[in-house]
Design an enzyme around this catalytic site. Structure first.
Site: not given
Length: 124
Positions: A21, A53, A73, A98
């Site tokens: 990854e 924004y 997290e 994800k």
């Protein structure tokens, strides 16, 4: 409380705990809901009194691509701290999806924070 939302913000970045990854960027999808007070912006009709924004989006993109953590997290918490620091928001609900991490329809994390969560520990 008034709310601003950004849904479906896609950012390609390196994230994950496995070696494979850490070599190939993958998409993350961000959904944000920010509580704020719109009274000044509504009265003035000036962007200087509103939450921009595009600026929020730029912060999310920059942190997601520069930080490259192992865990969603950790990324969520780093984003929350930065958004409370940079913008006059009162609350934040942040989801990070994800896609493809495991063989299910959707997986990710969601946090719900208020400005006072950070004021108590000295971080703003």
């Amino acid at each position: 409380m008034d709310k601003i939302f950004i849904r479906g913000l896609k950012v390609e970045t390196i994230i994950g705990v496995y070696d494979w990854e850490r070599h190939v960027p993958r998409p993350l999808i961000f959904d944000l809901e920010m509580g704020a007070d719109f009274n000044a912006a509504a009265a003035s009709d000036h962007v200087r009194d509103a939450i921009d924004y595009a600026a929020v989006m730029a912060v999310v993109q920059k942190i997601a691509t520069d930080h490259q953590p192992a865990l969603l997290e950790a990324l969520a918490e780093k984003l929350a701290r930065a958004l409370f620091k940079d913008f006059p928001i009162l609350s934040l609900k942040l989801a990070i999806h994800k896609p493809g991490a495991i063989p299910v329809q959707d997986v990710g994390v969601e946090i719900d924070r208020r400005r006072e969560d950070y004021a108590a520990c000295g971080a703003r």
